[in-house]
Design a protein around this motif. Sequence first.
Motif, PDB file in Angstrom:
ATOM      1  N   GLU A 121       0.849  -1.211   0.000  1.00  0.00           N
ATOM      2  CA  GLU A 121       0.000   0.000   0.000  1.00  0.00           C
ATOM      3  C   GLU A 121       0.882   1.258   0.000  1.00  0.00           C
ATOM      4  OE1 GLU A 121      -0.443  -2.502   2.221  1.00  0.00           O
ATOM      5  OE2 GLU A 121      -2.372  -3.343   1.600  1.00  0.00           O
ATOM      6  N   GLN A 122       1.933   1.232   0.835  1.00  0.00           N
ATOM      7  CA  GLN A 122       2.838   2.381   0.910  1.00  0.00           C
ATOM      8  C   GLN A 122       3.588   2.559  -0.418  1.00  0.00           C
ATOM      9  OE1 GLN A 122       3.239   4.800   2.912  1.00  0.00           O
ATOM     10  NE2 GLN A 122       5.157   5.633   2.093  1.00  0.00           N
ATOM     11  N   CYS A 123       3.947   1.435  -1.038  1.00  0.00           N
ATOM     12  CA  CYS A 123       4.657   1.473  -2.321  1.00  0.00           C
ATOM     13  C   CYS A 123       3.750   2.101  -3.386  1.00  0.00           C
ATOM     14  CB  CYS A 123       5.080   0.055  -2.711  1.00  0.00           C
ATOM     15  SG  CYS A 123       5.932  -0.046  -4.279  1.00  0.00           S
ATOM     16  N   LEU A 124       2.485   1.668  -3.419  1.00  0.00           N
ATOM     17  CA  LEU A 124       1.562   2.227  -4.422  1.00  0.00           C
ATOM     18  C   LEU A 124       1.328   3.711  -4.150  1.00  0.00           C
ATOM     19  CD1 LEU A 124      -0.232   1.857  -6.883  1.00  0.00           C
ATOM     20  CD2 LEU A 124      -2.079   1.105  -5.378  1.00  0.00           C
ATOM     21  N   ARG A 125       1.233   4.067  -2.876  1.00  0.00           N
ATOM     22  CA  ARG A 125       1.048   5.477  -2.510  1.00  0.00           C
ATOM     23  C   ARG A 125       2.194   6.324  -3.078  1.00  0.00           C
ATOM     24  NH1 ARG A 125      -1.468   8.635   1.250  1.00  0.00           N
ATOM     25  NH2 ARG A 125      -0.324  10.537   1.583  1.00  0.00           N
ATOM     26  N   GLU A 126       3.409   5.820  -2.899  1.00  0.00           N
ATOM     27  CA  GLU A 126       4.583   6.535  -3.396  1.00  0.00           C
ATOM     28  C   GLU A 126       4.571   6.629  -4.927  1.00  0.00           C
ATOM     29  OE1 GLU A 126       5.731   8.517  -1.246  1.00  0.00           O
ATOM     30  OE2 GLU A 126       7.833   8.006  -1.562  1.00  0.00           O
ATOM     31  N   MET A 127       4.158   5.544  -5.565  1.00  0.00           N
ATOM     32  CA  MET A 127       4.123   5.568  -7.032  1.00  0.00           C
ATOM     33  C   MET A 127       3.097   6.585  -7.535  1.00  0.00           C
ATOM     34  SD  MET A 127       4.939   1.703  -8.273  1.00  0.00           S
ATOM     35  CE  MET A 127       3.561   0.824  -7.626  1.00  0.00           C
ATOM     36  N   ILE A 128       1.949   6.632  -6.862  1.00  0.00           N
ATOM     37  CA  ILE A 128       0.925   7.605  -7.267  1.00  0.00           C
ATOM     38  C   ILE A 128       1.451   9.024  -7.030  1.00  0.00           C
ATOM     39  CG2 ILE A 128      -1.414   8.458  -6.860  1.00  0.00           C
ATOM     40  CD1 ILE A 128      -2.165   5.576  -5.957  1.00  0.00           C
ATOM     41  N   ARG A 129       2.103   9.218  -5.912  1.00  0.00           N
ATOM     42  CA  ARG A 129       2.623  10.563  -5.579  1.00  0.00           C
ATOM     43  C   ARG A 129       3.572  11.075  -6.660  1.00  0.00           C
ATOM     44  NH1 ARG A 129       7.063  12.648  -3.490  1.00  0.00           N
ATOM     45  NH2 ARG A 129       8.053  10.650  -3.011  1.00  0.00           N
ATOM     46  N   VAL A 130       4.487  10.216  -7.127  1.00  0.00           N
ATOM     47  CA  VAL A 130       5.504  10.710  -8.072  1.00  0.00           C
ATOM     48  C   VAL A 130       5.026  10.684  -9.534  1.00  0.00           C
ATOM     49  CG1 VAL A 130       7.394  10.068  -6.516  1.00  0.00           C
ATOM     50  CG2 VAL A 130       6.761   8.504  -8.378  1.00  0.00           C
ATOM     51  N   THR A 131       3.822  10.165  -9.769  1.00  0.00           N
ATOM     52  CA  THR A 131       3.260  10.177 -11.129  1.00  0.00           C
ATOM     53  C   THR A 131       2.669  11.554 -11.412  1.00  0.00           C
ATOM     54  OG1 THR A 131       2.660   7.846 -10.884  1.00  0.00           O
ATOM     55  CG2 THR A 131       1.617   9.031 -12.685  1.00  0.00           C
ATOM     56  N   CYS A 132       2.918  12.069 -12.620  1.00  0.00           N
ATOM     57  CA  CYS A 132       2.330  13.363 -13.017  1.00  0.00           C
ATOM     58  C   CYS A 132       0.810  13.232 -13.082  1.00  0.00           C
ATOM     59  CB  CYS A 132       2.807  13.748 -14.417  1.00  0.00           C
ATOM     60  SG  CYS A 132       4.545  14.078 -14.520  1.00  0.00           S
ATOM     61  N   LEU A 133       0.134  14.361 -12.983  1.00  0.00           N
ATOM     62  CA  LEU A 133      -1.314  14.365 -13.169  1.00  0.00           C
ATOM     63  C   LEU A 133      -1.616  13.803 -14.544  1.00  0.00           C
ATOM     64  CD1 LEU A 133      -2.130  17.914 -11.790  1.00  0.00           C
ATOM     65  CD2 LEU A 133      -2.316  15.712 -10.633  1.00  0.00           C
ATOM     66  N   ASP A 134      -2.587  12.919 -14.599  1.00  0.00           N
ATOM     67  CA  ASP A 134      -2.993  12.270 -15.842  1.00  0.00           C
ATOM     68  C   ASP A 134      -1.970  11.233 -16.344  1.00  0.00           C
ATOM     69  OD1 ASP A 134      -5.208  12.049 -17.431  1.00  0.00           O
ATOM     70  OD2 ASP A 134      -4.317  13.179 -19.065  1.00  0.00           O
ATOM     71  N   GLY A 135      -0.928  10.986 -15.550  1.00  0.00           N
ATOM     72  CA  GLY A 135       0.064   9.976 -15.934  1.00  0.00           C
ATOM     73  C   GLY A 135      -0.444   8.573 -15.619  1.00  0.00           C
ATOM     74  N   GLN A 136       0.338   7.586 -16.070  1.00  0.00           N
ATOM     75  CA  GLN A 136      -0.101   6.189 -15.928  1.00  0.00           C
ATOM     76  C   GLN A 136       0.849   5.359 -15.065  1.00  0.00           C
ATOM     77  OE1 GLN A 136      -0.462   4.959 -20.071  1.00  0.00           O
ATOM     78  NE2 GLN A 136      -2.603   4.480 -19.709  1.00  0.00           N
ATOM     79  N   ILE A 137       0.284   4.375 -14.397  1.00  0.00           N
ATOM     80  CA  ILE A 137       1.072   3.359 -13.686  1.00  0.00           C
ATOM     81  C   ILE A 137       0.688   2.002 -14.286  1.00  0.00           C
ATOM     82  CG2 ILE A 137       1.559   2.272 -11.454  1.00  0.00           C
ATOM     83  CD1 ILE A 137       0.631   4.913 -10.123  1.00  0.00           C
ATOM     84  N   VAL A 138       1.681   1.308 -14.828  1.00  0.00           N
ATOM     85  CA  VAL A 138       1.421  -0.008 -15.432  1.00  0.00           C
ATOM     86  C   VAL A 138       1.995  -1.083 -14.508  1.00  0.00           C
ATOM     87  CG1 VAL A 138       1.902  -1.508 -17.411  1.00  0.00           C
ATOM     88  CG2 VAL A 138       1.435   0.936 -17.778  1.00  0.00           C
TER      89      VAL A 138
END
Length: 211
Positions: A121-138
């Motif tokens: 959960e913390q890892c996903l939180r960090e990934m979302i944080r560093v993703t630009c607005l409208d960016g993607q996580i695959v």
Amino acid sequence: MDNHWNKFIYKVWAPLYDFFFNSGQFLVARKKVFKSIQLKPKQKILLVGVGTGADVRFLTNKNVEITGIDLSPDMLQKAKMKYASHQVTLLEMDAQNLTFPQDSFDLIIANLILSVVPNPEQCLREMIRVTCLDGQIVIFDKFIPPEQKLTVIKSVLRPVIKMLGTDIGRRFEEVVAPYQKAIRIEDDSPILFNGMYRKIVLRKLKEYGSF
Ligand SMILES: C[S@@+](CC[C@H](N)C(=O)[O-])C[C@H]1O[C@@H](n2cnc3c(N)ncnc32)[C@H](O)[C@@H]1O
């Protein structure tokens, strides 16, 4: 599973990793995942838990900026040897505590990492944080399918497999639950071994700029 153990076990895996997880059906699955990703010139891409760099080959010579982080210096060393002649930034870093500012990357590749880190959960939180607005996580990873229970065999094997550096008992729905308002799930499809491994694509929602 903790960072200490992961560092140790991936030191052991480093010389063998590509033989098992960067060949055969895993390589076919990786190709499928990347076939569906639309890269744009100059995109900033972060591979979280880049490992031996198995996915870097799909991104080189595409006019994109590639950064990879991993906890294990031994896994990173393999990636560094493969991509010494390419412009790829490889850094030792904990995926649960990324040192990048928020909104730093257009695309995050999170392959076989949420099932490995101690706190997904913390890892996903960090990934979302560093993703630009409208960016993607695959994400390409193994999770228990939503409608399935953990079988007795898997329950018995789970602690043993954890010792080998991965958890076969995680549910993506539980990992993503705290962030439902921050992202939209654009794709969630089976990719390998009857849906044990899935490809999941998340989009960071514009209105969550201050996540
Ligand atoms: C199963 S491998 C996946 C590697 C690569 N993403 C791939 O698809 O082949 C898991 C990787 O996660 C790394 N790892 C484990 N815990 C980590 C952490 N807390 N932060 C960053 N990387 C971690 C391991 O060192 C290993 O390289």
